[in-house]
Design an enzyme around this catalytic site. Sequence first.
Site, mmCIF file in Angstrom:
data_model
loop_
_atom_site.group_PDB
_atom_site.id
_atom_site.type_symbol
_atom_site.label_atom_id
_atom_site.label_comp_id
_atom_site.label_asym_id
_atom_site.label_seq_id
_atom_site.Cartn_x
_atom_site.Cartn_y
_atom_site.Cartn_z
ATOM 1 N N GLY A 158 0.792 -1.231 0.000
ATOM 2 C CA GLY A 158 0.000 0.000 0.000
ATOM 3 C C GLY A 158 0.825 1.281 0.000
ATOM 4 O O GLY A 158 0.355 2.319 0.464
ATOM 5 N N SER A 159 2.036 1.224 -0.574
ATOM 6 C CA SER A 159 2.829 2.461 -0.567
ATOM 7 C C SER A 159 2.208 3.519 -1.491
ATOM 8 O O SER A 159 2.326 4.720 -1.219
ATOM 9 C CB SER A 159 4.285 2.186 -0.940
ATOM 10 N N ASN A 160 1.531 3.083 -2.554
ATOM 11 C CA ASN A 160 0.839 4.063 -3.403
ATOM 12 C C ASN A 160 -0.347 4.683 -2.667
ATOM 13 O O ASN A 160 -0.605 5.877 -2.791
ATOM 14 C CB ASN A 160 0.380 3.411 -4.712
ATOM 15 N N ASP A 177 -4.708 -5.429 -16.542
ATOM 16 C CA ASP A 177 -3.887 -4.392 -17.207
ATOM 17 C C ASP A 177 -4.373 -4.075 -18.616
ATOM 18 O O ASP A 177 -3.566 -3.868 -19.533
ATOM 19 C CB ASP A 177 -2.409 -4.863 -17.287
ATOM 20 N N GLU A 225 5.958 6.019 -9.321
ATOM 21 C CA GLU A 225 4.520 5.728 -9.213
ATOM 22 C C GLU A 225 3.852 6.633 -8.173
ATOM 23 O O GLU A 225 2.764 7.161 -8.393
ATOM 24 C CB GLU A 225 4.301 4.265 -8.785
ATOM 25 N N HIS A 255 0.173 0.593 -13.088
ATOM 26 C CA HIS A 255 1.002 -0.553 -13.497
ATOM 27 C C HIS A 255 2.442 -0.070 -13.690
ATOM 28 O O HIS A 255 2.655 0.979 -14.306
ATOM 29 C CB HIS A 255 0.460 -1.155 -14.799
ATOM 30 N N ASN A 275 -6.232 1.903 -12.259
ATOM 31 C CA ASN A 275 -5.162 1.045 -11.744
ATOM 32 C C ASN A 275 -3.825 1.645 -12.148
ATOM 33 O O ASN A 275 -3.735 2.359 -13.143
ATOM 34 C CB ASN A 275 -5.288 -0.371 -12.334
ATOM 35 N N LYS A 322 -6.338 -8.942 -7.515
ATOM 36 C CA LYS A 322 -7.513 -9.692 -7.975
ATOM 37 C C LYS A 322 -8.220 -8.934 -9.090
ATOM 38 O O LYS A 322 -8.128 -7.702 -9.149
ATOM 39 C CB LYS A 322 -8.504 -9.858 -6.812
ATOM 40 N N LEU A 323 -8.980 -9.699 -9.885
ATOM 41 C CA LEU A 323 -9.864 -9.038 -10.855
ATOM 42 C C LEU A 323 -11.131 -8.623 -10.130
ATOM 43 O O LEU A 323 -11.557 -9.298 -9.186
ATOM 44 C CB LEU A 323 -10.232 -10.022 -11.977
HETATM 45 C C1 GRF Z 1 3.081 -1.227 -7.641
HETATM 46 O O1 GRF Z 1 4.272 -1.438 -8.359
HETATM 47 C C2 GRF Z 1 1.901 -1.128 -8.586
HETATM 48 O O2 GRF Z 1 2.223 -0.561 -9.812
HETATM 49 C C3 GRF Z 1 1.534 -2.563 -8.791
HETATM 50 O O3 GRF Z 1 1.758 -3.175 -7.534
HETATM 51 C C4 GRF Z 1 2.723 -2.432 -6.784
HETATM 52 C C5 GRF Z 1 2.043 -2.068 -5.508
HETATM 53 O O4 GRF Z 1 2.861 -1.438 -4.596
HETATM 54 N N1 GRF Z 1 0.195 -2.685 -9.330
HETATM 55 P P1 GRF Z 1 2.201 -0.815 -3.284
HETATM 56 O O5 GRF Z 1 1.289 -1.869 -2.665
HETATM 57 O O6 GRF Z 1 1.449 0.419 -3.684
HETATM 58 O O7 GRF Z 1 3.366 -0.523 -2.373
#
Ligand code: GRF
Length: 200
Positions: free
Chosen positions: A14-16, A152, A181, A111, A109, A93-94
């Site tokens: 969950g770093s994003n 994707d 990201e 990627h 999403n 998951k889808l």
């Molecule tokens: C990221 O590289 C994202 O692009 C991919 O999974 C990774 C998730 O990283 N879909 P985080 O859980 O946000 O740290």
Amino acid sequence: MELLRLGFLSSHGGSNVQAIVDACKLGHLKAELCVVISNNSESKVIERARQAGIPHYHLSEKTHPISGHLDKAIKDTLEKHETNLVILAGYMKLLGPQTLTRFRGRILNIHPALLPKFGGKGMYGKSVHEAVLKAGEQVTGVTIHMVDEEYDHGSTISQCKVPVLDNDTVDSLMERVLEKEHEFYVQTLQRISEGVIKLP
Ligand code: GRF
């Protein structure tokens, strides 16, 4: 678009999600943080949501073993928290047809490569960067795209490039792309909230 009301789906780190939460808390992004859903009760993203005071749920085949029930629970939970934009970030998951239909055109999403290259089933985590290095690419990047029934696959909303360096390893490349990201998801959401990027 009206005020963004974000609902997150994430499986692990969950770093994003954290980058978006931080941007909101610092006032860099105008959005409500409505809910975090994870299919993994032990995930770091659940802890991050707890720390940030965001409602969070573990919804998975374990909590909803009967076919179709999980999809409905995800849709209902996003609705209950009045989500108007669903943010997938490391969700493995889808999504099911009920959630896809209810939020069609409102699910994004991220990627860690330049789709349509290096995407699809099995292309996650280190495998993406391994494939990029193996193909001898000099440039990779980040793609933010709409979500549909396939991994994707939906239309691209925004992309940015990240150079591949001569001495890159899978780990160094993955780290540099992940850093990008964080910045790029926030930037893209800012552009959506300002109406610069229009969702279809
Ligand atoms: C990221 O590289 C994202 O692009 C991919 O999974 C990774 C998730 O990283 N879909 P985080 O859980 O946000 O740290």
